[in-house]
Design a protein around this motif. Structure first.
Motif, PDB file in Angstrom:
ATOM      1  N   GLY A  49       1.799  16.115  10.609  1.00  0.00           N
ATOM      2  CA  GLY A  49       0.643  16.154   9.712  1.00  0.00           C
ATOM      3  C   GLY A  49       0.522  14.966   8.773  1.00  0.00           C
ATOM      4  N   LYS A  50       1.081  13.839   9.150  1.00  0.00           N
ATOM      5  CA  LYS A  50       1.012  12.640   8.278  1.00  0.00           C
ATOM      6  C   LYS A  50      -0.438  12.184   8.090  1.00  0.00           C
ATOM      7  CE  LYS A  50       3.706  10.258  11.040  1.00  0.00           C
ATOM      8  NZ  LYS A  50       3.923  11.313  12.057  1.00  0.00           N
ATOM      9  N   THR A  51      -1.170  12.161   9.195  1.00  0.00           N
ATOM     10  CA  THR A  51      -2.569  11.725   9.097  1.00  0.00           C
ATOM     11  C   THR A  51      -3.379  12.706   8.247  1.00  0.00           C
ATOM     12  OG1 THR A  51      -2.431  10.571  11.207  1.00  0.00           O
ATOM     13  CG2 THR A  51      -4.643  11.225  10.486  1.00  0.00           C
ATOM     14  N   CYS A  52      -3.126  13.996   8.442  1.00  0.00           N
ATOM     15  CA  CYS A  52      -3.882  15.003   7.677  1.00  0.00           C
ATOM     16  C   CYS A  52      -3.557  14.941   6.182  1.00  0.00           C
ATOM     17  CB  CYS A  52      -3.597  16.396   8.228  1.00  0.00           C
ATOM     18  SG  CYS A  52      -4.256  16.613   9.883  1.00  0.00           S
ATOM     19  N   THR A  66      -7.582  15.443  14.916  1.00  0.00           N
ATOM     20  CA  THR A  66      -6.861  14.165  14.795  1.00  0.00           C
ATOM     21  C   THR A  66      -6.278  13.801  16.158  1.00  0.00           C
ATOM     22  OG1 THR A  66      -4.799  15.268  14.232  1.00  0.00           O
ATOM     23  CG2 THR A  66      -6.107  14.448  12.386  1.00  0.00           C
ATOM     24  N   GLU A  67      -6.053  12.527  16.322  1.00  0.00           N
ATOM     25  CA  GLU A  67      -5.347  12.076  17.517  1.00  0.00           C
ATOM     26  C   GLU A  67      -4.095  11.369  17.060  1.00  0.00           C
ATOM     27  OE1 GLU A  67      -8.204  10.016  19.907  1.00  0.00           O
ATOM     28  OE2 GLU A  67      -9.182  11.930  20.335  1.00  0.00           O
ATOM     29  N   ASP A  80      -6.386   6.388 -11.615  1.00  0.00           N
ATOM     30  CA  ASP A  80      -6.296   5.941 -13.000  1.00  0.00           C
ATOM     31  C   ASP A  80      -5.012   6.498 -13.589  1.00  0.00           C
ATOM     32  OD1 ASP A  80      -6.648   6.011 -15.910  1.00  0.00           O
ATOM     33  OD2 ASP A  80      -8.629   5.203 -15.444  1.00  0.00           O
ATOM     34  N   ILE A  81      -4.123   5.609 -14.002  1.00  0.00           N
ATOM     35  CA  ILE A  81      -2.890   6.085 -14.627  1.00  0.00           C
ATOM     36  C   ILE A  81      -2.786   5.474 -16.011  1.00  0.00           C
ATOM     37  CG2 ILE A  81      -0.370   6.228 -14.475  1.00  0.00           C
ATOM     38  CD1 ILE A  81      -0.670   5.988 -11.462  1.00  0.00           C
ATOM     39  N   GLU A  82      -2.872   6.341 -16.981  1.00  0.00           N
ATOM     40  CA  GLU A  82      -2.842   5.927 -18.396  1.00  0.00           C
ATOM     41  C   GLU A  82      -3.788   4.767 -18.646  1.00  0.00           C
ATOM     42  OE1 GLU A  82       1.370   5.181 -18.593  1.00  0.00           O
ATOM     43  OE2 GLU A  82       1.677   7.034 -19.713  1.00  0.00           O
ATOM     44  N   GLY A  83      -4.996   4.878 -18.138  1.00  0.00           N
ATOM     45  CA  GLY A  83      -6.025   3.877 -18.415  1.00  0.00           C
ATOM     46  C   GLY A  83      -5.987   2.664 -17.494  1.00  0.00           C
ATOM     47  N   GLU A  84      -4.990   2.582 -16.638  1.00  0.00           N
ATOM     48  CA  GLU A  84      -4.957   1.446 -15.705  1.00  0.00           C
ATOM     49  C   GLU A  84      -5.398   1.895 -14.311  1.00  0.00           C
ATOM     50  OE1 GLU A  84      -1.149  -0.464 -15.081  1.00  0.00           O
ATOM     51  OE2 GLU A  84      -2.000  -1.776 -13.532  1.00  0.00           O
ATOM     52  N   LYS A  85      -6.299   1.115 -13.726  1.00  0.00           N
ATOM     53  CA  LYS A  85      -6.734   1.418 -12.366  1.00  0.00           C
ATOM     54  C   LYS A  85      -5.711   0.842 -11.390  1.00  0.00           C
ATOM     55  CE  LYS A  85     -11.430   2.539 -12.896  1.00  0.00           C
ATOM     56  NZ  LYS A  85     -10.922   3.581 -13.786  1.00  0.00           N
ATOM     57  N   ILE A  86      -5.230   1.698 -10.518  1.00  0.00           N
ATOM     58  CA  ILE A  86      -4.224   1.268  -9.535  1.00  0.00           C
ATOM     59  C   ILE A  86      -4.703   1.673  -8.143  1.00  0.00           C
ATOM     60  CG2 ILE A  86      -1.903   1.808  -8.654  1.00  0.00           C
ATOM     61  CD1 ILE A  86      -1.026   1.828 -11.616  1.00  0.00           C
ATOM     62  N   LYS A  87      -4.559   0.716  -7.221  1.00  0.00           N
ATOM     63  CA  LYS A  87      -4.962   1.026  -5.858  1.00  0.00           C
ATOM     64  C   LYS A  87      -3.740   1.526  -5.087  1.00  0.00           C
ATOM     65  CE  LYS A  87      -8.343  -1.553  -4.157  1.00  0.00           C
ATOM     66  NZ  LYS A  87      -8.996  -2.712  -3.519  1.00  0.00           N
ATOM     67  N   VAL A  88      -3.831   2.763  -4.636  1.00  0.00           N
ATOM     68  CA  VAL A  88      -2.749   3.305  -3.815  1.00  0.00           C
ATOM     69  C   VAL A  88      -3.136   3.059  -2.359  1.00  0.00           C
ATOM     70  CG1 VAL A  88      -1.455   5.374  -3.161  1.00  0.00           C
ATOM     71  CG2 VAL A  88      -2.210   5.067  -5.535  1.00  0.00           C
ATOM     72  N   GLN A  89      -2.324   2.238  -1.704  1.00  0.00           N
ATOM     73  CA  GLN A  89      -2.618   1.893  -0.305  1.00  0.00           C
ATOM     74  C   GLN A  89      -1.651   2.696   0.564  1.00  0.00           C
ATOM     75  OE1 GLN A  89      -1.215  -1.955   1.444  1.00  0.00           O
ATOM     76  NE2 GLN A  89      -3.388  -2.446   1.279  1.00  0.00           N
ATOM     77  N   VAL A  90      -2.208   3.668   1.287  1.00  0.00           N
ATOM     78  CA  VAL A  90      -1.355   4.544   2.085  1.00  0.00           C
ATOM     79  C   VAL A  90      -1.309   4.044   3.529  1.00  0.00           C
ATOM     80  CG1 VAL A  90      -0.892   6.918   2.798  1.00  0.00           C
ATOM     81  CG2 VAL A  90      -2.041   6.494   0.609  1.00  0.00           C
ATOM     82  N   TRP A  91      -0.111   3.824   4.002  1.00  0.00           N
ATOM     83  CA  TRP A  91       0.097   3.415   5.401  1.00  0.00           C
ATOM     84  C   TRP A  91       0.508   4.661   6.177  1.00  0.00           C
ATOM     85  CZ3 TRP A  91       1.770  -1.915   7.259  1.00  0.00           C
ATOM     86  CH2 TRP A  91       1.275  -2.908   6.407  1.00  0.00           C
ATOM     87  N   ASP A  92      -0.440   5.181   6.933  1.00  0.00           N
ATOM     88  CA  ASP A  92      -0.197   6.369   7.760  1.00  0.00           C
ATOM     89  C   ASP A  92       0.375   5.886   9.096  1.00  0.00           C
ATOM     90  OD1 ASP A  92      -0.423   8.674   9.297  1.00  0.00           O
ATOM     91  OD2 ASP A  92      -2.593   8.447   9.576  1.00  0.00           O
ATOM     92  N   THR A  93       1.669   6.056   9.281  1.00  0.00           N
ATOM     93  CA  THR A  93       2.335   5.446  10.442  1.00  0.00           C
ATOM     94  C   THR A  93       2.305   6.368  11.664  1.00  0.00           C
ATOM     95  OG1 THR A  93       4.546   6.320   9.998  1.00  0.00           O
ATOM     96  CG2 THR A  93       3.916   4.311   8.821  1.00  0.00           C
ATOM     97  N   ALA A  94       2.623   5.788  12.808  1.00  0.00           N
ATOM     98  CA  ALA A  94       2.670   6.568  14.043  1.00  0.00           C
ATOM     99  C   ALA A  94       4.049   7.214  14.183  1.00  0.00           C
ATOM    100  CB  ALA A  94       2.410   5.641  15.230  1.00  0.00           C
ATOM    101  N   GLY A  95       4.049   8.480  14.594  1.00  0.00           N
ATOM    102  CA  GLY A  95       5.329   9.167  14.801  1.00  0.00           C
ATOM    103  C   GLY A  95       5.876   8.931  16.195  1.00  0.00           C
ATOM    104  N   GLN A  96       4.995   8.655  17.133  1.00  0.00           N
ATOM    105  CA  GLN A  96       5.457   8.464  18.518  1.00  0.00           C
ATOM    106  C   GLN A  96       6.026   7.066  18.697  1.00  0.00           C
ATOM    107  OE1 GLN A  96       3.116   9.683  21.899  1.00  0.00           O
ATOM    108  NE2 GLN A  96       1.905  11.071  20.622  1.00  0.00           N
TER     109      GLN A  96
END
Ligand SMILES: Nc1nc2c(ncn2[C@@H]2O[C@H](COP(=O)(O)OP(=O)(O)OP(=O)(O)O)[C@@H](O)[C@H]2O)c(=O)[nH]1
Ligand SMILES: [Mg+2]
Length: 238
Positions: A49-52, A66-67, A80-96
């Motif tokens: 369920g990483k992609t989900c 999902t595929e 927004d963390i304590e007034g600072e905008k932060i970009k969370v870049q999520v790398w959804d990796t392949a399990g196979q």
């Protein structure tokens, strides 16, 4: 505000020109104000369920279908963390294995945090965590890079194979926080959010400390990299 400056620039050509350049400067500054990016990778067996989970955090929904992920899928969310905008870049990796082998180096390069996922209804996915942790350590990911453990599919109550007590023991032994949740159940969406937000908070706190350390040694600013060289352990401020 650049638009307001432009609207008042009609008294003379010179004033107009300088205000227009001010407008340009402001626009450029607005554009270049740096938003920090935290790279978080999501790792674990195929079908856990990483992609989900990534979808739930970045898009707020559970995908209808999902595929198997091929290589990696990127998703981003600005928080927004304590007034600072932060970009969370999520790398959804392949399990196979066949869909990930050429990408593994990229997953771990300059990673800021790692989310290990298993399926609470599938014991093998929990047992395989050891292998995922070994892979992560094998790519020289610093022990200071925060890691969390996520047991997904908790909505499948009658089918649970991995007891919470066992997962908690494992998490403790590996110095990780444990989240048991469901990408599918909308009531759990806050919990999914907490997985990534807790990491973002810890990273922000770590980096703040690093800045403070650097202020004391101005000559070393360029040489240090975050977070591999951070030398202070911190806790989440949230
Ligand atoms: N019941 C339930 N099913 C889920 C949950 N999360 C994911 N699934 C289902 O599990 C299957 C696999 O989900 P994915 O998110 O594609 O799995 P993955 O870990 O990304 O798999 P790979 O891309 O192959 O590594 C899909 O059929 C999802 O609908 C959950 O929280 N509860
Ligand atoms: Mg996937």
């Amino acid at each position: 505000m650049p638009h307001r400056a432009a609207a008042t620039a009609s008294s003379s050509d010179t004033a107009g020109a300088s205000l227009a350049s001010l407008e340009l400067d402001s626009a450029a500054m607005e554009h270049y104000v740096q938003v920090r990016i935290f790279k978080i990778i999501v790792i674990g067996d195929s079908n856990v369920g990483k992609t989900c989970l990534t979808f739930r955090f970045c898009g707020g929904t559970f995908p209808d279908k999902t595929e198997a992920t091929i290589g990696v899928d990127f998703k981003e969310k600005t928080v927004d963390i304590e007034g600072e905008k932060i970009k969370v870049q999520v790398w959804d990796t392949a399990g196979q294995e066949r869909f990930r082998k050429s990408m593994v180096e990229h997953y771990y390069r300059n990673v800021h945090a790692v989310v290990f996922v298993y399926d609470v209804t599938k014991m093998t996915s929990f047992i395989n965590l050891k292998m995922w942790i070994q892979e992560c350590n094998g790519h020289a990911v610093s022990p200071l890079v925060p890691r969390v453990l996520v047991g997904n599919k908790c909505d499948l109550r009658g089918q649970i194979q991995v007891p919470s007590s066992l997962a908690l023991k494992f998490a403790d032994a590996h110095n990780m926080l444990l989240f048991e949740t469901s990408a599918k159940d909308p009531k759990e969406s806050q919990n999914v959010e907490s997985i990534f937000m807790s990491l973002a908070c810890r990273l922000k706190a770590q980096k703040s400390l690093l800045y403070r350390d650097l202020e004391k040694q101005p000559g070393k600013v360029q040489k240090l990299e975050f977070p591999q060289d951070a030398n202070s352990k911190t806790s989440c401020p949230c």
